[in-house]
Design an enzyme around this catalytic site. Structure first.
Site, PDB file in Angstrom:
ATOM      1  N   VAL A 124      -7.855 -14.550   4.146  1.00  0.00           N
ATOM      2  CA  VAL A 124      -7.057 -15.286   3.155  1.00  0.00           C
ATOM      3  C   VAL A 124      -5.998 -16.194   3.792  1.00  0.00           C
ATOM      4  CG1 VAL A 124      -7.429 -13.642   1.264  1.00  0.00           C
ATOM      5  CG2 VAL A 124      -5.401 -13.396   2.729  1.00  0.00           C
TER       6      VAL A 124
ATOM      7  N   SER B 146       4.281  -5.736  -5.424  1.00  0.00           N
ATOM      8  CA  SER B 146       4.751  -4.418  -4.971  1.00  0.00           C
ATOM      9  C   SER B 146       6.118  -4.145  -5.584  1.00  0.00           C
ATOM     10  CB  SER B 146       4.885  -4.435  -3.448  1.00  0.00           C
ATOM     11  OG  SER B 146       5.537  -3.275  -2.989  1.00  0.00           O
TER      12      SER B 146
ATOM     13  N   TYR C 174       8.089  -8.430   4.494  1.00  0.00           N
ATOM     14  CA  TYR C 174       7.178  -7.921   3.459  1.00  0.00           C
ATOM     15  C   TYR C 174       7.838  -8.078   2.082  1.00  0.00           C
ATOM     16  CZ  TYR C 174       4.052  -4.590   1.048  1.00  0.00           C
ATOM     17  OH  TYR C 174       3.144  -4.000   0.192  1.00  0.00           O
TER      18      TYR C 174
ATOM     19  N   LYS D 178       6.642 -10.452  -1.177  1.00  0.00           N
ATOM     20  CA  LYS D 178       6.306  -9.901  -2.488  1.00  0.00           C
ATOM     21  C   LYS D 178       7.186 -10.518  -3.586  1.00  0.00           C
ATOM     22  CE  LYS D 178       2.955  -7.248  -1.109  1.00  0.00           C
ATOM     23  NZ  LYS D 178       1.563  -7.490  -1.521  1.00  0.00           N
TER      24      LYS D 178
ATOM     25  N   ILE E  96       1.289   4.073  -3.143  1.00  0.00           N
ATOM     26  CA  ILE E  96      -0.129   4.338  -3.396  1.00  0.00           C
ATOM     27  C   ILE E  96      -0.779   4.880  -2.113  1.00  0.00           C
ATOM     28  CG2 ILE E  96      -2.296   3.369  -4.288  1.00  0.00           C
ATOM     29  CD1 ILE E  96       0.036   2.996  -6.280  1.00  0.00           C
TER      30      ILE E  96
HETATM   31  P1  NAP Z   1      -4.969  -1.452   2.934  1.00  0.00           P
HETATM   32  O1  NAP Z   1      -5.450  -0.063   2.654  1.00  0.00           O
HETATM   33  O2  NAP Z   1      -4.387  -1.745   4.265  1.00  0.00           O
HETATM   34  O3  NAP Z   1      -6.182  -2.479   2.625  1.00  0.00           O
HETATM   35  C1  NAP Z   1      -5.938  -3.842   2.792  1.00  0.00           C
HETATM   36  C2  NAP Z   1      -7.138  -4.640   2.354  1.00  0.00           C
HETATM   37  O4  NAP Z   1      -6.811  -6.031   2.494  1.00  0.00           O
HETATM   38  C3  NAP Z   1      -8.361  -4.385   3.190  1.00  0.00           C
HETATM   39  O5  NAP Z   1      -9.511  -4.487   2.380  1.00  0.00           O
HETATM   40  C4  NAP Z   1      -8.313  -5.532   4.201  1.00  0.00           C
HETATM   41  O6  NAP Z   1      -9.610  -5.874   4.679  1.00  0.00           O
HETATM   42  C5  NAP Z   1      -7.761  -6.650   3.363  1.00  0.00           C
HETATM   43  N1  NAP Z   1      -7.112  -7.701   4.147  1.00  0.00           N
HETATM   44  C6  NAP Z   1      -6.054  -7.596   4.994  1.00  0.00           C
HETATM   45  N2  NAP Z   1      -5.767  -8.807   5.525  1.00  0.00           N
HETATM   46  C7  NAP Z   1      -6.666  -9.669   5.004  1.00  0.00           C
HETATM   47  C8  NAP Z   1      -6.912 -11.057   5.169  1.00  0.00           C
HETATM   48  N3  NAP Z   1      -6.163 -11.804   5.998  1.00  0.00           N
HETATM   49  N4  NAP Z   1      -7.912 -11.634   4.469  1.00  0.00           N
HETATM   50  C9  NAP Z   1      -8.689 -10.890   3.636  1.00  0.00           C
HETATM   51  N5  NAP Z   1      -8.516  -9.581   3.443  1.00  0.00           N
HETATM   52  C10 NAP Z   1      -7.525  -8.978   4.133  1.00  0.00           C
HETATM   53  O7  NAP Z   1      -3.840  -1.881   1.893  1.00  0.00           O
HETATM   54  P2  NAP Z   1      -3.563  -1.352   0.388  1.00  0.00           P
HETATM   55  O8  NAP Z   1      -2.560  -0.266   0.478  1.00  0.00           O
HETATM   56  O9  NAP Z   1      -4.829  -1.148  -0.314  1.00  0.00           O
HETATM   57  O10 NAP Z   1      -2.788  -2.634  -0.190  1.00  0.00           O
HETATM   58  C11 NAP Z   1      -3.439  -3.612  -0.990  1.00  0.00           C
HETATM   59  C12 NAP Z   1      -2.366  -4.506  -1.599  1.00  0.00           C
HETATM   60  O11 NAP Z   1      -1.468  -3.711  -2.371  1.00  0.00           O
HETATM   61  C13 NAP Z   1      -1.494  -5.220  -0.559  1.00  0.00           C
HETATM   62  O12 NAP Z   1      -1.181  -6.503  -1.028  1.00  0.00           O
HETATM   63  C14 NAP Z   1      -0.260  -4.355  -0.494  1.00  0.00           C
HETATM   64  O13 NAP Z   1       0.865  -5.080  -0.069  1.00  0.00           O
HETATM   65  C15 NAP Z   1      -0.140  -3.925  -1.931  1.00  0.00           C
HETATM   66  N6  NAP Z   1       0.638  -2.710  -2.141  1.00  0.00           N
HETATM   67  C16 NAP Z   1       0.310  -1.529  -1.536  1.00  0.00           C
HETATM   68  C17 NAP Z   1       1.070  -0.401  -1.793  1.00  0.00           C
HETATM   69  C18 NAP Z   1       0.768   0.941  -1.189  1.00  0.00           C
HETATM   70  O14 NAP Z   1       1.588   1.860  -1.339  1.00  0.00           O
HETATM   71  N7  NAP Z   1      -0.360   1.137  -0.563  1.00  0.00           N
HETATM   72  C19 NAP Z   1       2.191  -0.487  -2.627  1.00  0.00           C
HETATM   73  C20 NAP Z   1       2.510  -1.695  -3.205  1.00  0.00           C
HETATM   74  C21 NAP Z   1       1.722  -2.811  -2.969  1.00  0.00           C
HETATM   75  P3  NAP Z   1      -9.956  -5.806   6.258  1.00  0.00           P
HETATM   76  O15 NAP Z   1      -9.858  -4.372   6.659  1.00  0.00           O
HETATM   77  O16 NAP Z   1     -11.338  -6.359   6.344  1.00  0.00           O
HETATM   78  O17 NAP Z   1      -8.933  -6.659   6.941  1.00  0.00           O
END
Ligand code: NAP
Length: 255
Positions: free
Chosen positions: A60, A146, A159, A163, A192
């Protein structure tokens, strides 16, 4: 059948969203940047719900990759009803805001804000064209930001800034796209359970047990998936530019 793009849907929240959308009858374009094997597994899980699943590698941060992702989706499914901007990263190193480096700021902002901004711009233009040609009646865009959009964490300032930027991006596109029957809403996940929070699991286990959130449990990817389905299914079609917390009540100021 409606079709959706979920960025970063090889793992974590994105995969949860993809599976919830599939359960609700959407064809889904699975996107990943590096985790090809995980993307294949996610696509198999989506297809298991009786809908079509395709996979597209696109970083992205690369604006042309984003355009290709949208084009491939419309080519594969003949339509684009929903874009979910989910892909995002945490800083590689949690560094105090008084010491954090420009490289980390640039990487986080490029992934979490600049990429989604121009992906949304391109997807929105394609949605407007699809509507003009009568292939869709309306469309929806969801932004996964977030609780960091409004919560200070001084060891990952970049970060938080990315957001908060997504919150304004949501309102800007919501304002501009309302005349085209495209809603744009932001979901603010709380804590999460995914790979992203793996390194801080023990810290959050303790905080949650001590009452960090009124609802004392970790959020799961499907909690976010169900919220996206509520939007995707049209239940919130008079809502646009909104920030919807899905955080176990984290956002409540308490005494
Ligand atoms: P995650 O487990 O680290 O998964 C991240 C996903 O994004 C993976 O599928 C990864 O694919 C993809 N990704 C990363 N960089 C990318 C890029 N440059 N282009 C395309 N895809 C990319 O993260 P998550 O916890 O599911 O978080 C998902 C979203 O929710 C994020 O925006 C995060 O900031 C937000 N969020 C998370 C939490 C939490 O507590 N987990 C809380 C609030 C918000 P690859 O492995 O192929 O790179």
């Amino acid at each position: 059948m409606p079709a959706a793009i979920v960025t970063g849907s090889s793992r974590g929240i994105g995969r949860g969203i993809a599976e919830s959308l599939a359960e609700a009858g959407h064809d889904v374009m699975i996107n990943y940047s590096r985790s090809e094997e995980a993307a294949n597994e996610a696509a198999a899980a989506v297809a298991g719900h009786g809908v079509r699943a395709e996979i597209c590698q696109a970083n992205v941060t690369e604006i042309d990759d984003g355009k290709n992702l949208v084009d491939k989706t419309i080519e594969a499914f003949g339509t684009l009803d929903l874009l979910v901007n989910n892909a995002g990263i945490a800083p590689r190193v949690r560094a105090d805001i008084l010491e954090a480096e420009t490289d980390s700021y640039d990487e986080v902002m490029a992934t979490n804000l600049r990429g989604p901004y121009f992906l949304t711009q391109y997807a929105a233009n394609q949605m407007v064209a699809l509507k003009a040609s009568g292939r869709i009646q309306a469309a929806r865009i969801v932004v996964i930001s977030s609780i960091s959009a409004f919560t200070s964490s001084v060891a990952r300032g970049e970060y938080c800034v990315s957001k908060t930027g997504l919150s304004m991006m949501t309102r800007l596109f919501a304002d501009r796209l309302a005349e085209h029957d495209i809603t744009v809403n932001e979901i603010q996940p709380g804590v999460i359970q995914t790979d992203m929070t793996g390194p801080v699991k023990e810290k959050y286990d303790k905080l949650i047990a001590e009452g960090l959130t009124p609802i004392r449990r970790w959020g799961q990817p499907e909690d976010i998936g169900r919220a996206v389905v509520a939007i995707a299914s049209g239940l919130l079609d008079f809502t646009t530019g909104a920030s919807i917390p899905v955080d176990g009540g984290f956002h409540i100021h308490r005494l």
